[in-house]
Design an enzyme around this catalytic site. Structure first.
Site, PDB file in Angstrom:
ATOM      1  N   HIS A 141       0.585   4.868  -0.865  1.00 13.79           N
ATOM      2  CA  HIS A 141      -0.594   6.406  -1.496  1.00 13.79           C
ATOM      3  C   HIS A 141      -1.140   5.323  -2.894  1.00 13.79           C
ATOM      4  O   HIS A 141      -2.144   5.908  -3.239  1.00 13.79           O
ATOM      5  CB  HIS A 141      -0.058   7.511  -1.862  1.00 13.79           C
ATOM      6  CG  HIS A 141       1.088   7.026  -3.251  1.00 13.79           C
ATOM      7  ND1 HIS A 141       2.658   6.451  -2.731  1.00 13.79           N
ATOM      8  CD2 HIS A 141       1.106   6.709  -3.935  1.00 13.79           C
ATOM      9  CE1 HIS A 141       3.360   6.852  -3.715  1.00 13.79           C
ATOM     10  NE2 HIS A 141       2.651   6.778  -4.606  1.00 13.79           N
ATOM     11  N   ASP A 161       5.262   5.806   3.889  1.00 20.15           N
ATOM     12  CA  ASP A 161       4.258   5.207   3.205  1.00 20.15           C
ATOM     13  C   ASP A 161       4.463   4.351   2.282  1.00 20.15           C
ATOM     14  O   ASP A 161       4.553   4.039   1.272  1.00 20.15           O
ATOM     15  CB  ASP A 161       4.822   6.225   1.416  1.00 20.15           C
ATOM     16  CG  ASP A 161       3.860   6.257   0.621  1.00 20.15           C
ATOM     17  OD1 ASP A 161       3.473   5.809   0.501  1.00 20.15           O
ATOM     18  OD2 ASP A 161       4.522   6.840  -0.880  1.00 20.15           O
ATOM     19  N   SER A 210       5.192   2.545  -8.201  1.00 17.88           N
ATOM     20  CA  SER A 210       4.957   2.881  -7.041  1.00 17.88           C
ATOM     21  C   SER A 210       4.322   1.667  -6.059  1.00 17.88           C
ATOM     22  O   SER A 210       3.766   1.510  -6.815  1.00 17.88           O
ATOM     23  CB  SER A 210       4.514   4.089  -6.209  1.00 17.88           C
ATOM     24  OG  SER A 210       4.636   4.849  -6.610  1.00 17.88           O
TER      25      SER A 210
END
Length: 466
Positions: free
Chosen positions: A206, A238, A316
């Site tokens: 993402h 992911d 992230s």
């Protein structure tokens, strides 16, 4: 005694210090025009070091505010996730100390003394705004007869050269920071880490999902900025693998997320809100926490490590490491209170276990795509009871895939999966997360509720690409 500045930066006698050269560096003390001698400081060099540390901290704060980060997906509820947010949060800055407050000028002092203290305050602010290791000068004039300008020079110890035990947070950070990168795409950003000397880097899918013609750029700890090639992505887990044209990189050391226990200390490193090389610490708060992240088209299911280390948008893709500096997970999602778009750390962060990351990354590097395990059933998301109900046949497809793993062992539409390998299943998302923790070809034991009767099946998981 005449007002002026006295050097405190040399191991000499008081008489020798009075005539010392102010440009020789070191710490200097201002003495008022009074008959009383100035109080001695226990360790003048300690003062120098404290002032130097203040310069480093304020300099880092001054660098904030440039760039944006959106790298943390946001968990709005235990099993639902919002899309990644993109924002920078700024806070008011205050450097002054109110009169009468602790550390500030006290009321009732003679005007001249207040002036001296105020000037010293300005000196500290100037040091805080300057670069670490530099010299800060402040000119002071004396109102007394025959006064002349006096210059003070405060030396600073070089920042970042102090050694720390390897097992300390500072020691862990020093060993891992050179392997962490900031990831930038057209309208987003996040973190990543180096896994090979020849340029392979892992981040979240993402983080780079919105990369367009402008491509992906990585900023390294040594200041280099290099364009990155996308090797492959796995929306299901992911995970994304990037590569840069470089051959002298420092890769991370992988740990063992299967051996992690609740309460183990951990450190998260990344670029929250665009602030690169940020280090936060905490503990492992929970294991095997079912988390879903991403949008409808690229939703990922994570059997996550939960941590209270501060993780924010932009973290992230960065590493979660253990007390030895070994990577045990990839920071991927955070929980929010559902208060609109303003998401941030509330002490609930989630990382993909490194064993899963390694398997997926190896597949992406070898084949450019990754596979995930499947049962061969369609789940009924409208089911409100405990467990995950196999859907009836609809226009979207059959509830049980003909010839699939579930069909081969006799699982039927309407069966409610309540347990896998001894683990209770409460929701459809939890079932998928438990399955994704396995590999295609693994054999699992499934317990279903069929009209009040519990049945147990043993099946071999199939595979799908994504």
């Amino acid at each position: 005694m005449k007002a002026g500045w006295t050097s405190l930066g040399h191991d000499t006698s008081p008489d020798e210090r009075t005539g010392a050269d102010p440009w020789a560096g070191g710490s200097w003390q201002y003495t008022e025009g009074t008959s009383r001698p100035a109080p001695e400081l226990a360790d003048p060099r300690a003062v120098t070091r404290q002032l130097a540390a203040g310069a480093t901290g304020a300099g880092a704060a001054g660098a904030a505010g440039a760039g944006a980060g959106n790298g943390a997906a946001s968990v709005a509820a235990p099993h639902t996730v919002e899309a990644p947010t993109r924002f920078i949060e700024t806070a008011p800055h205050g450097n002054g100390v109110p009169a009468g407050a602790p550390g500030g000028p006290a009321h009732g002092r003679p005007p001249k003394k207040r002036r001296g203290l105020a000037t010293f305050g300005i000196l500290l602010l100037a040091l805080g705004a300057g670069a670490a290791g530099g010299l800060v000068t402040e000119a002071l004039d004396d109102d007394s007869a025959g006064g002349s300008d006096t210059v003070t020079v405060i030396g600073a110890d070089p920042a970042g050269l102090v050694e720390r035990p390897p097992e300390s947070i500072a020691g862990v950070a020093a060993s891992v920071l050179p392997s962490v990168v900031s990831v930038s795409v057209a309208d987003a950003g996040g973190s990543g880490f180096i896994i090979s000397e020849d340029g392979y880097v892992i981040t979240n899918n993402h983080v780079i999902a919105s990369a367009g013609d402008d491509g992906i750029e990585l900023a390294f700890f040594d200041g280099r900025r290099l364009a990155a090639e996308l090797v492959g992505t796995s929306p299901s887990y992911d995970i994304a693998v990037l590569r840069v044209d470089a051959a002298d990189l420092q890769p991370v050391v992988f740990g063992d997320s299967d051996s992690v226990a609740v309460g183990d200390p951990v450190v998260a490193i990344g670029s929250p809100l665009g602030l690169d090389a940020t280090v936060t610490s905490g503990i492992v708060s929970a294991l095997e926490r079912p988390v879903t992240a991403g949008g409808e088209d690229d939703q990922s299911y994570i059997n996550a490590l939960q941590t209270d280390a501060a993780i924010n948008p932009g973290n992230s893709g960065g590493p979660l490491v253990d007390s030895a500096g070994r990577v045990i997970g990839v920071n991927s999602a955070i929980a929010s209170l559902g208060l609109g778009d303003q998401t941030g750390s509330i002490g609930l962060g989630f990382a993909i276990p490194i064993e899963q990351v390694q398997r997926t990354a190896q597949q992406l590097i070898a084949d450019g795509e990754a596979v995930y395990p499947v049962m061969g059933v369609l789940l009924d998301n409208g089911f409100v009871g405990e467990g995950a109900r196999v859907a009836e046949d609809t226009d979207n497809g059959p509830g049980v895939t003909p010839g699939g793993p579930a069909a081969e062992v006799g699982i039927e539409s309407g069966d409610v999966v309540v347990e896998i390998d001894g683990q209770e299943i409460r929701t459809p998302a939890e079932l998928i997360v438990r399955l994704r923790a396995h590999e295609p070809g693994d054999e699992i034991e499934v317990v279903v509720d069929r009209e009040g009767e519990e049945l147990t099946f043993t099946l071999t998981l199939g595979s799908a690409v994504g």
